[in-house]
Write a protein that holds these residues in place. Sequence first.
Motif, PDB file in Angstrom:
ATOM      1  N   UNK A  32      47.867  27.568  43.755  1.00  0.00           N
ATOM      2  CA  UNK A  32      46.281  27.706  43.985  1.00  0.00           C
ATOM      3  C   UNK A  32      45.758  28.616  42.804  1.00  0.00           C
ATOM      4  N   UNK A  33      46.546  29.399  42.223  1.00  0.00           N
ATOM      5  CA  UNK A  33      46.071  30.303  41.029  1.00  0.00           C
ATOM      6  C   UNK A  33      46.205  29.625  39.686  1.00  0.00           C
ATOM      7  N   UNK A  34      47.015  28.755  39.694  1.00  0.00           N
ATOM      8  CA  UNK A  34      47.200  27.748  38.489  1.00  0.00           C
ATOM      9  C   UNK A  34      45.969  26.781  38.472  1.00  0.00           C
ATOM     10  N   UNK A  35      45.589  26.362  39.820  1.00  0.00           N
ATOM     11  CA  UNK A  35      44.519  25.569  39.635  1.00  0.00           C
ATOM     12  C   UNK A  35      43.111  26.292  39.431  1.00  0.00           C
ATOM     13  N   UNK A  36      42.939  27.689  39.677  1.00  0.00           N
ATOM     14  CA  UNK A  36      41.875  28.360  39.158  1.00  0.00           C
ATOM     15  C   UNK A  36      41.932  28.304  37.764  1.00  0.00           C
ATOM     16  N   UNK A  37      42.975  28.778  37.213  1.00  0.00           N
ATOM     17  CA  UNK A  37      43.037  28.944  35.457  1.00  0.00           C
ATOM     18  C   UNK A  37      42.678  27.533  35.077  1.00  0.00           C
ATOM     19  N   UNK A  38      43.247  26.462  35.778  1.00  0.00           N
ATOM     20  CA  UNK A  38      43.000  25.074  35.123  1.00  0.00           C
ATOM     21  C   UNK A  38      41.327  24.788  35.078  1.00  0.00           C
ATOM     22  N   UNK A  39      40.873  25.270  36.196  1.00  0.00           N
ATOM     23  CA  UNK A  39      39.399  24.967  36.259  1.00  0.00           C
ATOM     24  C   UNK A  39      38.649  25.712  35.240  1.00  0.00           C
ATOM     25  N   UNK A  40      39.176  27.024  35.103  1.00  0.00           N
ATOM     26  CA  UNK A  40      38.408  27.943  34.100  1.00  0.00           C
ATOM     27  C   UNK A  40      38.754  27.292  32.772  1.00  0.00           C
ATOM     28  N   UNK A  77      51.643  40.935  42.204  1.00  0.00           N
ATOM     29  CA  UNK A  77      50.942  41.516  43.197  1.00  0.00           C
ATOM     30  C   UNK A  77      49.696  42.035  42.698  1.00  0.00           C
ATOM     31  N   UNK A  78      49.603  42.171  41.385  1.00  0.00           N
ATOM     32  CA  UNK A  78      48.060  42.851  40.673  1.00  0.00           C
ATOM     33  C   UNK A  78      47.579  41.920  39.721  1.00  0.00           C
ATOM     34  N   UNK A  79      47.837  40.481  39.717  1.00  0.00           N
ATOM     35  CA  UNK A  79      47.071  39.815  38.835  1.00  0.00           C
ATOM     36  C   UNK A  79      45.797  39.238  39.781  1.00  0.00           C
ATOM     37  N   UNK A  80      44.840  38.985  39.134  1.00  0.00           N
ATOM     38  CA  UNK A  80      43.538  38.530  39.776  1.00  0.00           C
ATOM     39  C   UNK A  80      43.663  37.279  40.527  1.00  0.00           C
ATOM     40  N   UNK A  81      43.985  36.122  39.668  1.00  0.00           N
ATOM     41  CA  UNK A  81      44.067  34.789  40.111  1.00  0.00           C
ATOM     42  C   UNK A  81      45.009  34.707  40.949  1.00  0.00           C
ATOM     43  N   UNK A  82      46.244  35.112  40.909  1.00  0.00           N
ATOM     44  CA  UNK A  82      47.305  35.118  42.062  1.00  0.00           C
ATOM     45  C   UNK A  82      46.722  35.811  43.532  1.00  0.00           C
ATOM     46  N   UNK A  83      46.141  36.990  43.151  1.00  0.00           N
ATOM     47  CA  UNK A  83      45.468  37.581  44.502  1.00  0.00           C
ATOM     48  C   UNK A  83      44.484  36.757  45.186  1.00  0.00           C
ATOM     49  N   UNK A  84      43.737  36.175  44.329  1.00  0.00           N
ATOM     50  CA  UNK A  84      42.710  35.101  44.916  1.00  0.00           C
ATOM     51  C   UNK A  84      43.511  33.807  45.472  1.00  0.00           C
ATOM     52  N   UNK A  86      46.317  33.870  46.781  1.00  0.00           N
ATOM     53  CA  UNK A  86      47.001  34.111  48.010  1.00  0.00           C
ATOM     54  C   UNK A  86      45.895  34.309  49.102  1.00  0.00           C
ATOM     55  N   UNK A  87      44.771  34.897  48.791  1.00  0.00           N
ATOM     56  CA  UNK A  87      43.642  34.710  49.905  1.00  0.00           C
ATOM     57  C   UNK A  87      43.379  33.299  50.170  1.00  0.00           C
ATOM     58  N   UNK A  88      43.220  32.551  49.214  1.00  0.00           N
ATOM     59  CA  UNK A  88      42.774  30.890  49.732  1.00  0.00           C
ATOM     60  C   UNK A  88      43.654  30.464  50.530  1.00  0.00           C
ATOM     61  N   UNK A  89      45.043  30.908  50.124  1.00  0.00           N
ATOM     62  CA  UNK A  89      46.119  29.917  51.064  1.00  0.00           C
ATOM     63  C   UNK A  89      46.728  30.684  52.315  1.00  0.00           C
ATOM     64  N   UNK A  90      46.080  31.696  52.667  1.00  0.00           N
ATOM     65  CA  UNK A  90      46.261  32.732  53.697  1.00  0.00           C
ATOM     66  C   UNK A  90      46.627  32.127  54.773  1.00  0.00           C
TER      67      UNK A  90
END
Length: 143
Positions: A32-40, A77-84, A86-90
Motif C-alpha cells: 500500500x505504501x509503495x502504491x502511495x509513493x507510485x501515485x505521488x 514504524x516511523x515512516x509516513x507512507x508505511x504508517x498510512x 498500515x492504516x489503509x490495510x488495517x
Amino acid sequence: MQPSQPEKERPVVGQWVEGLDVPVVNERAVRASAGILFLGGFSTWLWGVVTDDLQPMRIFGIVFVIEMMLRRFVGTGLTPTLLLGALITRPQRPEWVEARSKLLAWRVGSECLWRGASGDQHRHLGDQRIAARNTTDHTPGTI
C-alpha cells in the motif's frame, strides 16, 4: 516461577511477531505504501510532462529519499507512507514476510536513486559520446 525468556531487541526494520523467529513486516502495508509513493511519483511526472515544470518532481524526489532513509535507518514504524499503508490495510489480515528481503530491496532502491541523483550514469554516457565524436572523421567527401 517460570524462567523468563531473554527479551529480543527491537529490530530497525520490521517487528517481532509471536510465533515467528525473525523480524517481519506486513507485506500488505508495504505494498500500500509503495502504491502511495507510485501515485505521488506518477502524478509529479505527469505534471512535469504537461506543464514543463519539473519542480514538483524535485520535491517528490526529496520526499522519496527521506522516506527510504527513514525506512532503512530509523525504522519501519516511523515512516509516513508505511504508517498510512498500515492504516489503509488495517481491516485486512496481515501477511508477514521476512524483513531482511525488504531491507535488501530498499538498499538497492536507495543505491539506484543515489546513482541517479548524483549523475554517475550521465558522466559515463557523456564520456562515451565524447569518445565517439573524437573518433568520427569529419573531412568532406568521406563516408
